[in-house]
Write a protein that holds these residues in place. Structure first.
Motif, PDB file in Angstrom:
ATOM      1  N   PHE A  28     -17.673  39.861  20.523  1.00 28.10           N
ATOM      2  CA  PHE A  28     -17.721  39.587  19.084  1.00 28.10           C
ATOM      3  C   PHE A  28     -16.289  39.292  18.620  1.00 28.10           C
ATOM      4  O   PHE A  28     -15.693  40.031  17.854  1.00 28.10           O
ATOM      5  N   LYS A  29     -15.777  38.188  19.154  1.00 26.38           N
ATOM      6  CA  LYS A  29     -14.405  37.793  18.821  1.00 26.38           C
ATOM      7  C   LYS A  29     -14.347  37.429  17.343  1.00 26.38           C
ATOM      8  O   LYS A  29     -15.144  36.599  16.886  1.00 26.38           O
ATOM      9  N   PRO A  30     -13.445  38.035  16.595  1.00 25.01           N
ATOM     10  CA  PRO A  30     -13.444  37.801  15.146  1.00 25.01           C
ATOM     11  C   PRO A  30     -13.039  36.378  14.757  1.00 25.01           C
ATOM     12  O   PRO A  30     -12.317  35.708  15.489  1.00 25.01           O
ATOM     13  N   VAL A  31     -13.529  35.976  13.609  1.00 17.00           N
ATOM     14  CA  VAL A  31     -13.087  34.729  12.963  1.00 17.00           C
ATOM     15  C   VAL A  31     -12.203  35.192  11.808  1.00 17.00           C
ATOM     16  O   VAL A  31     -12.645  35.981  10.984  1.00 17.00           O
ATOM     17  N   PHE A  32     -10.969  34.708  11.778  1.00 20.05           N
ATOM     18  CA  PHE A  32     -10.033  35.259  10.805  1.00 20.05           C
ATOM     19  C   PHE A  32     -10.054  34.531   9.471  1.00 20.05           C
ATOM     20  O   PHE A  32     -10.113  33.311   9.428  1.00 20.05           O
ATOM     21  N   GLU A  33     -10.016  35.338   8.420  1.00 20.67           N
ATOM     22  CA  GLU A  33      -9.902  34.794   7.069  1.00 20.67           C
ATOM     23  C   GLU A  33      -8.423  34.551   6.790  1.00 20.67           C
ATOM     24  O   GLU A  33      -7.582  35.389   7.141  1.00 20.67           O
ATOM     25  N   GLU A  34      -8.145  33.455   6.133  1.00 20.59           N
ATOM     26  CA  GLU A  34      -6.753  33.140   5.824  1.00 20.59           C
ATOM     27  C   GLU A  34      -6.145  34.240   4.951  1.00 20.59           C
ATOM     28  O   GLU A  34      -6.798  34.739   4.032  1.00 20.59           O
ATOM     29  N   GLY A  35      -4.916  34.617   5.269  1.00 23.91           N
ATOM     30  CA  GLY A  35      -4.211  35.583   4.426  1.00 23.91           C
ATOM     31  C   GLY A  35      -4.519  37.032   4.764  1.00 23.91           C
ATOM     32  O   GLY A  35      -3.900  37.938   4.205  1.00 23.91           O
ATOM     33  N   LEU A  36      -5.474  37.295   5.628  1.00 27.05           N
ATOM     34  CA  LEU A  36      -5.767  38.680   6.007  1.00 27.05           C
ATOM     35  C   LEU A  36      -5.237  38.926   7.419  1.00 27.05           C
ATOM     36  O   LEU A  36      -5.749  38.372   8.382  1.00 27.05           O
ATOM     37  N   PRO A  37      -4.194  39.743   7.555  1.00 29.77           N
ATOM     38  CA  PRO A  37      -3.630  39.956   8.888  1.00 29.77           C
ATOM     39  C   PRO A  37      -4.568  40.795   9.763  1.00 29.77           C
ATOM     40  O   PRO A  37      -5.455  41.477   9.247  1.00 29.77           O
ATOM     41  N   ILE A  38      -4.338  40.745  11.074  1.00 28.74           N
ATOM     42  CA  ILE A  38      -5.163  41.520  12.003  1.00 28.74           C
ATOM     43  C   ILE A  38      -5.088  43.009  11.665  1.00 28.74           C
ATOM     44  O   ILE A  38      -6.088  43.721  11.712  1.00 28.74           O
ATOM     45  N   SER A  39      -3.891  43.456  11.273  1.00 26.96           N
ATOM     46  CA  SER A  39      -3.724  44.891  10.996  1.00 26.96           C
ATOM     47  C   SER A  39      -4.630  45.363   9.861  1.00 26.96           C
ATOM     48  O   SER A  39      -4.973  46.542   9.786  1.00 26.96           O
ATOM     49  N   ALA A  40      -5.057  44.433   8.985  1.00 30.76           N
ATOM     50  CA  ALA A  40      -5.943  44.828   7.876  1.00 30.76           C
ATOM     51  C   ALA A  40      -7.266  45.364   8.406  1.00 30.76           C
ATOM     52  O   ALA A  40      -7.962  46.111   7.732  1.00 30.76           O
ATOM     53  N   GLY A  41      -7.604  44.989   9.642  1.00 31.88           N
ATOM     54  CA  GLY A  41      -8.851  45.475  10.243  1.00 31.88           C
ATOM     55  C   GLY A  41      -8.690  46.805  10.955  1.00 31.88           C
ATOM     56  O   GLY A  41      -9.644  47.327  11.529  1.00 31.88           O
ATOM     57  N   PHE A  42      -7.469  47.332  10.953  1.00 26.03           N
ATOM     58  CA  PHE A  42      -7.205  48.643  11.582  1.00 26.03           C
ATOM     59  C   PHE A  42      -6.641  49.537  10.475  1.00 26.03           C
ATOM     60  O   PHE A  42      -5.420  49.549  10.238  1.00 26.03           O
ATOM     61  N   VAL A  43      -7.511  50.272   9.825  1.00 20.58           N
ATOM     62  CA  VAL A  43      -7.100  50.988   8.601  1.00 20.58           C
ATOM     63  C   VAL A  43      -5.897  51.894   8.810  1.00 20.58           C
ATOM     64  O   VAL A  43      -5.002  51.953   7.966  1.00 20.58           O
ATOM     65  N   GLU A  44      -5.875  52.591   9.971  1.00 23.79           N
ATOM     66  CA  GLU A  44      -4.792  53.549  10.194  1.00 23.79           C
ATOM     67  C   GLU A  44      -3.470  52.838  10.470  1.00 23.79           C
ATOM     68  O   GLU A  44      -2.402  53.342  10.125  1.00 23.79           O
ATOM     69  N   ILE A  45      -3.538  51.641  11.061  1.00 24.14           N
ATOM     70  CA  ILE A  45      -2.316  50.864  11.318  1.00 24.14           C
ATOM     71  C   ILE A  45      -1.791  50.322   9.989  1.00 24.14           C
ATOM     72  O   ILE A  45      -0.603  50.409   9.679  1.00 24.14           O
ATOM     73  N   GLU A  46      -2.698  49.821   9.189  1.00 23.48           N
ATOM     74  CA  GLU A  46      -2.344  49.289   7.875  1.00 23.48           C
ATOM     75  C   GLU A  46      -1.668  50.371   7.021  1.00 23.48           C
ATOM     76  O   GLU A  46      -0.700  50.112   6.322  1.00 23.48           O
ATOM     77  N   GLN A  47      -2.202  51.581   7.150  1.00 24.94           N
ATOM     78  CA  GLN A  47      -1.665  52.697   6.355  1.00 24.94           C
ATOM     79  C   GLN A  47      -0.230  53.035   6.772  1.00 24.94           C
ATOM     80  O   GLN A  47       0.645  53.220   5.928  1.00 24.94           O
ATOM     81  N   GLN A  48      -0.006  53.101   8.093  1.00 26.75           N
ATOM     82  CA  GLN A  48       1.339  53.447   8.579  1.00 26.75           C
ATOM     83  C   GLN A  48       2.319  52.305   8.355  1.00 26.75           C
ATOM     84  O   GLN A  48       3.514  52.539   8.215  1.00 26.75           O
ATOM     85  N   ALA A  49       1.804  51.075   8.329  1.00 27.70           N
ATOM     86  CA  ALA A  49       2.668  49.889   8.282  1.00 27.70           C
ATOM     87  C   ALA A  49       3.599  49.910   7.069  1.00 27.70           C
ATOM     88  O   ALA A  49       4.704  49.366   7.118  1.00 27.70           O
ATOM     89  N   GLN A  50       3.177  50.578   6.023  1.00 28.05           N
ATOM     90  CA  GLN A  50       4.023  50.588   4.823  1.00 28.05           C
ATOM     91  C   GLN A  50       5.318  51.375   5.049  1.00 28.05           C
ATOM     92  O   GLN A  50       6.254  51.254   4.271  1.00 28.05           O
ATOM     93  N   HIS A  51       5.360  52.183   6.117  1.00 27.32           N
ATOM     94  CA  HIS A  51       6.581  52.945   6.408  1.00 27.32           C
ATOM     95  C   HIS A  51       7.463  52.263   7.452  1.00 27.32           C
ATOM     96  O   HIS A  51       8.491  52.800   7.844  1.00 27.32           O
ATOM     97  N   CYS A  52       7.047  51.099   7.952  1.00 28.89           N
ATOM     98  CA  CYS A  52       7.877  50.386   8.927  1.00 28.89           C
ATOM     99  C   CYS A  52       9.132  49.861   8.237  1.00 28.89           C
ATOM    100  O   CYS A  52       9.108  49.567   7.038  1.00 28.89           O
ATOM    101  N   GLN A  53      10.195  49.716   9.052  1.00 30.24           N
ATOM    102  CA  GLN A  53      11.443  49.260   8.438  1.00 30.24           C
ATOM    103  C   GLN A  53      11.315  47.836   7.886  1.00 30.24           C
ATOM    104  O   GLN A  53      11.823  47.523   6.823  1.00 30.24           O
ATOM    105  N   PHE A  54      10.629  46.997   8.638  1.00 35.13           N
ATOM    106  CA  PHE A  54      10.512  45.592   8.207  1.00 35.13           C
ATOM    107  C   PHE A  54       9.131  45.340   7.615  1.00 35.13           C
ATOM    108  O   PHE A  54       8.119  45.727   8.221  1.00 35.13           O
TER     109      PHE A  54
END
Ligand SMILES: Nc1nc2c(ncn2[C@@H]2O[C@H](COP(=O)(O)OP(=O)(O)OP(=O)(O)O)[C@@H](O)[C@H]2O)c(=O)[nH]1
Ligand SMILES: [Mg+2]
Ligand SMILES: [Zn+2]
Length: 320
Positions: free
Chosen positions: A255-281
């Motif tokens: 079930f290979k995803p079809v990506f919507e424009e403007g939505l990064p892959i990380s948006a599909g991984f809630v816990e990654i998206e949550q931590q991402a706000q603390h990344c330096q960049f």
């Protein structure tokens, strides 16, 4: 044949959405696609007292899938779909050749069906979750064939451990014992549900358990490799006794995803998206960037390694 009456509100909504098709024309009827096979589409009139009707369609209409709302004309001997009404969403996947395959339209809940046998593939599960997130569909994870679990083996694939804390409901079911079939039916109410998973996990068995009077084919697993035999060949939409719809689908290999424009892959991984706000960049991809909060969270056990590995794999397969 008498033309069905639409409520004012229905008429307004459909009219507004589809200005090119005139629903006041007494030859035009609204309906829902129930199944699609062999160049013909079975349409259920909105007035469900009318029998379903097999319709042809022009190829320039595009892909027609279960759950599509359409306008059709009842020409004598040759009923035809003339228009697809705008979709709330379209659940899609990519097949092994990178071709986009439409799964179902106007879906509100994706039931990801896994089983004790054939055993779950958590990469496939994470692909489903990403697809659902990209296409704004609620998710329900089902582990079927719970009767095959050994005593004390309450979470052998870590589904409860990994996915429940992320906010995904996980339900263990069994057709053999009837475990949680009522609960599943409750969770389907008010939704257009699509049930998907690899062949042999019991999608049609679950559908049949809820709709025993329906003629639904159930397959055996192969003795050699314990895989399903792709028994269901085409998707079909059923109305559920307690409300809502359920679309049973053929087994998938991926079930290979079809990506919507403007939505990064990380948006599909809630816990990654949550931590991402603390990344330096702010544009951190969480691969090898310095001071990456996601990688730190993986190291400290806050993020499950399998989820991070699957994120990396999808990222690698889809370099932007
Ligand atoms: N032990 C056990 N077997 C089950 C259960 N549910 C389904 N099965 C068996 O699993 C096999 C496959 O069931 P199907 O319902 O045809 O599976 P499917 O997911 O629809 O498969 P495809 O249509 O090929 O994609 C059949 O032999 C069922 O009897 C369950 O809860 N427990
Ligand atoms: Mg089936
Ligand atoms: Zn990062």
């Amino acid at each position: 044949m008498a033309r069905r009456r639409l409520s004012q509100q229905q008429r307004h909504r459909i009219k507004k959405a589809q200005q090119s098709v005139n629903l006041d024309d007494e030859n035009n009827y609204p309906g829902t696609v129930i199944s699609h096979h062999g160049g013909e589409v079975e349409v259920e009139p909105i007035d469900q007292d009318q029998p379903n009707i097999a319709c042809k369609f022009r190829s320039n209409l595009g892909t027609l899938v279960c759950g599509d709302r359409v306008v059709y004309q009842r020409h004598k001997n040759a009923p035809a779909i003339i228009s697809i009404l705008p979709r709330q969403n379209l659940l899609q996947r990519q097949d092994g050749f990178g071709q986009i395959k439409a799964v179902a339209a106007n879906v509100t809940q994706l039931i990801i069906c896994l089983a004790v046998e054939p055993a779950p593939n958590l990469f496939l599960l994470d692909q489903y979750l990403l697809s659902a997130q990209q296409q704004q569909v609620k998710v329900l994870i089902v582990l079927n064939k719970a009767d095959l679990l050994g005593a004390g083996d309450s979470d052998p694939f870590d589904l409860l451990k990994i996915y429940q804390p992320l906010g995904y409901p996980v339900l263990q079911t069994s057709i053999k014992s009837g475990l949680n079939i009522d609960r599943l039916q409750q969770l389907c109410i008010d939704h257009t549900n699509v049930i998907s998973g690899v062949s042999g996990v019991g999608k049609s068995s679950i559908t049949k358990a809820i709709l025993p009077q329906q003629d639904i084919a159930i397959g055996e697993l192969s003795e050699a490799n314990k895989e399903g035999k792709h028994t269901t060949r085409t998707s079909r939409l059923y109305h559920l006794p307690l409300g809502g719809q359920l679309i049973d689908t053929p087994g998938v290999r991926g079930f290979k995803p079809v990506f919507e424009e403007g939505l990064p892959i990380s948006a599909g991984f809630v816990e990654i998206e949550q931590q991402a706000q603390h990344c330096q960049f702010s544009n951190c991809r969480h691969v090898n960037e310095p001071k990456c909060a996601v990688r730190l969270a993986v190291e400290s056990g806050q993020i499950q390694p399998s989820r991070y590995q699957h994120y990396l794999k999808i990222l690698q397969e889809n370099p932007s």
